[in-house]
Design a protein around this motif. Structure first.
Motif, PDB file in Angstrom:
ATOM      1  N   TYR A   1       0.830  -1.208   0.000  1.00 42.87           N
ATOM      2  CA  TYR A   1       0.000   0.000   0.000  1.00 42.87           C
ATOM      3  C   TYR A   1       0.867   1.261   0.000  1.00 42.87           C
ATOM      4  O   TYR A   1       0.410   2.326  -0.397  1.00 42.87           O
ATOM      5  CB  TYR A   1      -0.943  -0.003   1.198  1.00 42.87           C
ATOM      6  N   GLU A   2       2.107   1.125   0.431  1.00 40.00           N
ATOM      7  CA  GLU A   2       2.995   2.292   0.430  1.00 40.00           C
ATOM      8  C   GLU A   2       3.335   2.732  -0.994  1.00 40.00           C
ATOM      9  O   GLU A   2       3.898   3.815  -1.204  1.00 40.00           O
ATOM     10  CB  GLU A   2       4.284   2.007   1.226  1.00 40.00           C
ATOM     11  N   ASN A   3       2.983   1.936  -1.991  1.00 38.33           N
ATOM     12  CA  ASN A   3       3.245   2.275  -3.390  1.00 38.33           C
ATOM     13  C   ASN A   3       2.288   3.328  -3.930  1.00 38.33           C
ATOM     14  O   ASN A   3       2.467   3.810  -5.048  1.00 38.33           O
ATOM     15  CB  ASN A   3       3.161   1.031  -4.272  1.00 38.33           C
ATOM     16  N   ALA A   4       1.261   3.672  -3.179  1.00 37.90           N
ATOM     17  CA  ALA A   4       0.256   4.627  -3.658  1.00 37.90           C
ATOM     18  C   ALA A   4       0.555   6.035  -3.163  1.00 37.90           C
ATOM     19  O   ALA A   4       1.261   6.227  -2.181  1.00 37.90           O
ATOM     20  CB  ALA A   4      -1.124   4.200  -3.184  1.00 37.90           C
ATOM     21  N   ARG A   5      -0.013   6.984  -3.858  1.00 39.50           N
ATOM     22  CA  ARG A   5       0.069   8.393  -3.455  1.00 39.50           C
ATOM     23  C   ARG A   5      -1.283   8.772  -2.846  1.00 39.50           C
ATOM     24  O   ARG A   5      -2.150   9.328  -3.515  1.00 39.50           O
ATOM     25  CB  ARG A   5       0.393   9.272  -4.652  1.00 39.50           C
ATOM     26  N   TRP A   6      -1.428   8.448  -1.588  1.00 41.34           N
ATOM     27  CA  TRP A   6      -2.679   8.663  -0.889  1.00 41.34           C
ATOM     28  C   TRP A   6      -2.882  10.143  -0.567  1.00 41.34           C
ATOM     29  O   TRP A   6      -1.919  10.857  -0.325  1.00 41.34           O
ATOM     30  CB  TRP A   6      -2.705   7.863   0.417  1.00 41.34           C
ATOM     31  N   ASP A   7      -4.133  10.553  -0.510  1.00 36.65           N
ATOM     32  CA  ASP A   7      -4.461  11.931  -0.123  1.00 36.65           C
ATOM     33  C   ASP A   7      -4.924  12.007   1.326  1.00 36.65           C
ATOM     34  O   ASP A   7      -4.599  12.951   2.025  1.00 36.65           O
ATOM     35  CB  ASP A   7      -5.553  12.501  -1.039  1.00 36.65           C
ATOM     36  N   GLY A   8      -5.706  11.035   1.765  1.00 41.09           N
ATOM     37  CA  GLY A   8      -6.210  11.043   3.130  1.00 41.09           C
ATOM     38  C   GLY A   8      -5.135  10.648   4.126  1.00 41.09           C
ATOM     39  O   GLY A   8      -4.173   9.969   3.787  1.00 41.09           O
ATOM     40  N   SER A   9      -5.320  11.094   5.368  1.00 40.54           N
ATOM     41  CA  SER A   9      -4.355  10.735   6.407  1.00 40.54           C
ATOM     42  C   SER A   9      -4.995   9.858   7.484  1.00 40.54           C
ATOM     43  O   SER A   9      -4.319   9.064   8.117  1.00 40.54           O
ATOM     44  CB  SER A   9      -3.760  11.995   7.036  1.00 40.54           C
ATOM     45  N   GLU A  10      -6.290  10.010   7.704  1.00 42.67           N
ATOM     46  CA  GLU A  10      -7.047   9.176   8.633  1.00 42.67           C
ATOM     47  C   GLU A  10      -7.984   8.342   7.777  1.00 42.67           C
ATOM     48  O   GLU A  10      -8.933   8.874   7.202  1.00 42.67           O
ATOM     49  CB  GLU A  10      -7.836  10.047   9.622  1.00 42.67           C
ATOM     50  N   PHE A  11      -7.740   7.041   7.681  1.00 45.87           N
ATOM     51  CA  PHE A  11      -8.433   6.238   6.680  1.00 45.87           C
ATOM     52  C   PHE A  11      -8.969   4.932   7.259  1.00 45.87           C
ATOM     53  O   PHE A  11      -8.494   4.434   8.270  1.00 45.87           O
ATOM     54  CB  PHE A  11      -7.483   5.921   5.525  1.00 45.87           C
ATOM     55  N   ALA A  12      -9.965   4.410   6.561  1.00 45.01           N
ATOM     56  CA  ALA A  12     -10.445   3.047   6.769  1.00 45.01           C
ATOM     57  C   ALA A  12     -10.057   2.266   5.517  1.00 45.01           C
ATOM     58  O   ALA A  12      -9.841   2.850   4.450  1.00 45.01           O
ATOM     59  CB  ALA A  12     -11.955   3.030   6.962  1.00 45.01           C
TER      60      ALA A  12
ATOM     61  N   GLY B   1      -2.456   4.146  -7.256  1.00 49.00           N
ATOM     62  CA  GLY B   1      -1.230   3.393  -7.479  1.00 49.00           C
ATOM     63  C   GLY B   1      -1.575   1.944  -7.732  1.00 49.00           C
ATOM     64  O   GLY B   1      -2.738   1.590  -7.958  1.00 49.00           O
ATOM     65  N   GLN B   2      -0.556   1.115  -7.716  1.00 51.20           N
ATOM     66  CA  GLN B   2      -0.757  -0.326  -7.873  1.00 51.20           C
ATOM     67  C   GLN B   2       0.354  -1.053  -7.140  1.00 51.20           C
ATOM     68  O   GLN B   2       1.400  -0.482  -6.835  1.00 51.20           O
ATOM     69  CB  GLN B   2      -0.853  -0.739  -9.336  1.00 51.20           C
ATOM     70  N   THR B   3       0.082  -2.313  -6.864  1.00 52.15           N
ATOM     71  CA  THR B   3       1.067  -3.120  -6.161  1.00 52.15           C
ATOM     72  C   THR B   3       0.923  -4.569  -6.587  1.00 52.15           C
ATOM     73  O   THR B   3      -0.116  -4.984  -7.100  1.00 52.15           O
ATOM     74  CB  THR B   3       0.915  -2.961  -4.631  1.00 52.15           C
ATOM     75  N   LEU B   4       1.963  -5.323  -6.355  1.00 47.77           N
ATOM     76  CA  LEU B   4       1.984  -6.735  -6.706  1.00 47.77           C
ATOM     77  C   LEU B   4       1.704  -7.573  -5.463  1.00 47.77           C
ATOM     78  O   LEU B   4       2.416  -7.456  -4.456  1.00 47.77           O
ATOM     79  CB  LEU B   4       3.358  -7.106  -7.290  1.00 47.77           C
ATOM     80  N   PHE B   5       0.650  -8.377  -5.528  1.00 52.99           N
ATOM     81  CA  PHE B   5       0.345  -9.351  -4.487  1.00 52.99           C
ATOM     82  C   PHE B   5       0.555 -10.735  -5.074  1.00 52.99           C
ATOM     83  O   PHE B   5       0.938 -10.881  -6.240  1.00 52.99           O
ATOM     84  CB  PHE B   5      -1.091  -9.190  -3.974  1.00 52.99           C
ATOM     85  N   ARG B   6       0.285 -11.749  -4.302  1.00 51.83           N
ATOM     86  CA  ARG B   6       0.525 -13.146  -4.678  1.00 51.83           C
ATOM     87  C   ARG B   6      -0.088 -13.512  -6.029  1.00 51.83           C
ATOM     88  O   ARG B   6       0.495 -14.245  -6.812  1.00 51.83           O
ATOM     89  CB  ARG B   6      -0.035 -14.054  -3.576  1.00 51.83           C
ATOM     90  N   LYS B   7      -1.265 -12.991  -6.335  1.00 52.05           N
ATOM     91  CA  LYS B   7      -1.989 -13.359  -7.556  1.00 52.05           C
ATOM     92  C   LYS B   7      -1.720 -12.469  -8.751  1.00 52.05           C
ATOM     93  O   LYS B   7      -2.200 -12.731  -9.838  1.00 52.05           O
ATOM     94  CB  LYS B   7      -3.494 -13.374  -7.274  1.00 52.05           C
ATOM     95  N   GLY B   8      -0.991 -11.357  -8.550  1.00 59.67           N
ATOM     96  CA  GLY B   8      -0.724 -10.445  -9.659  1.00 59.67           C
ATOM     97  C   GLY B   8      -0.842  -8.999  -9.231  1.00 59.67           C
ATOM     98  O   GLY B   8      -0.786  -8.679  -8.049  1.00 59.67           O
ATOM     99  N   MET B   9      -1.033  -8.131 -10.213  1.00 55.85           N
ATOM    100  CA  MET B   9      -1.103  -6.696  -9.956  1.00 55.85           C
ATOM    101  C   MET B   9      -2.490  -6.303  -9.448  1.00 55.85           C
ATOM    102  O   MET B   9      -3.503  -6.769  -9.962  1.00 55.85           O
ATOM    103  CB  MET B   9      -0.791  -5.892 -11.221  1.00 55.85           C
ATOM    104  N   PHE B  10      -2.487  -5.421  -8.449  1.00 55.96           N
ATOM    105  CA  PHE B  10      -3.718  -4.890  -7.872  1.00 55.96           C
ATOM    106  C   PHE B  10      -3.680  -3.373  -7.942  1.00 55.96           C
ATOM    107  O   PHE B  10      -2.639  -2.759  -7.674  1.00 55.96           O
ATOM    108  CB  PHE B  10      -3.865  -5.326  -6.411  1.00 55.96           C
ATOM    109  N   ASN B  11      -4.796  -2.775  -8.323  1.00 60.77           N
ATOM    110  CA  ASN B  11      -4.933  -1.327  -8.294  1.00 60.77           C
ATOM    111  C   ASN B  11      -5.282  -0.898  -6.873  1.00 60.77           C
ATOM    112  O   ASN B  11      -6.035  -1.583  -6.172  1.00 60.77           O
ATOM    113  CB  ASN B  11      -6.029  -0.865  -9.258  1.00 60.77           C
ATOM    114  N   LEU B  12      -4.731   0.219  -6.466  1.00 57.51           N
ATOM    115  CA  LEU B  12      -4.991   0.782  -5.136  1.00 57.51           C
ATOM    116  C   LEU B  12      -5.877   2.016  -5.306  1.00 57.51           C
ATOM    117  O   LEU B  12      -5.519   2.927  -6.047  1.00 57.51           O
ATOM    118  CB  LEU B  12      -3.676   1.154  -4.449  1.00 57.51           C
ATOM    119  N   TYR B  13      -7.027   1.987  -4.648  1.00 59.07           N
ATOM    120  CA  TYR B  13      -8.018   3.059  -4.789  1.00 59.07           C
ATOM    121  C   TYR B  13      -8.236   3.780  -3.469  1.00 59.07           C
ATOM    122  O   TYR B  13      -8.080   3.205  -2.386  1.00 59.07           O
ATOM    123  CB  TYR B  13      -9.366   2.479  -5.234  1.00 59.07           C
ATOM    124  N   GLU B  14      -8.669   5.045  -3.608  1.00 66.04           N
ATOM    125  CA  GLU B  14      -9.019   5.838  -2.433  1.00 66.04           C
ATOM    126  C   GLU B  14     -10.196   6.742  -2.797  1.00 66.04           C
ATOM    127  O   GLU B  14     -10.314   7.221  -3.928  1.00 66.04           O
ATOM    128  CB  GLU B  14      -7.834   6.707  -2.012  1.00 66.04           C
TER     129      GLU B  14
END
Length: 164
Positions: free
Chosen positions: A77-88, A148-161
């Motif tokens: 998840y650190e691969n993303a450029r997040w905008d929020g600071s307090e998140f669920a 952003g996106q990241t690689l997990f066990r099954k492949g590439m995943f998009n990271l959304y916010e």
């Protein structure tokens, strides 16, 4: 729609839905879930932490899906450029394939946003398997932005916010 905290007695129905989801996704050539994940232990841990909620339609007493809401970011998840600071973070949103397209997923995401707002969070984060076009379109349609996106066990995943 009723959404309530999941209980240990819900593990059987949840595993049944998970197995149907795996078959359904495999038929679409989306190898996202398998016998490794989500496992019964994953659901059990979420229940113990009180992070898992089940969806039950009105006038029924049968679980048709679930959603996990917490603050846990997976490595990557650190691969993303997040905008929020307090998140669920939303994990394991799952709808029985027999009930797909009836608004369960949308209802679950609205529920997650309400929970996050009540907890004074400023955003919701999630990951989505890149190959799962329908799910990616679903999240974008709800106002989630790819960060952003990241690689997990099954492949590439998009990271959304989504900012709340």
């Amino acid at each position: 729609m009723r959404i309530r905290p999941a209980q240990t007695k819900d593990l059987g129905p949840l595993m049944g839905i998970a197995k149907r989801c795996i078959v359904y996704l495999d038929c679409q050539k989306i190898n996202q879930w398998d016998e490794v994940y989500p496992a019964e232990k994953d659901f059990e841990d979420d229940i113990i932490k009180e992070d898992l909620f089940v969806m039950i339609p009105p006038h029924e007493n049968v679980i048709r899906g679930c959603i996990c809401i917490n603050g846990l970011e997976y490595p990557g998840y650190e691969n993303a450029r997040w905008d929020g600071s307090e998140f669920a973070v939303v994990h394991k949103i799952m709808v029985d394939p027999l009930y797909e397209g009836l608004g369960f997923g949308r209802y679950a995401m609205i529920f997650a946003e309400r929970i996050a707002c009540c907890q004074k969070k400023d955003s919701i984060r999630l990951d989505c398997f890149q190959v799962n076009t329908r799910a990616n379109n679903f999240y974008r349609g709800l106002g989630y932005v790819k960060k952003g996106q990241t690689l997990f066990r099954k492949g590439m995943f998009n990271l959304y916010e989504k900012l709340l």
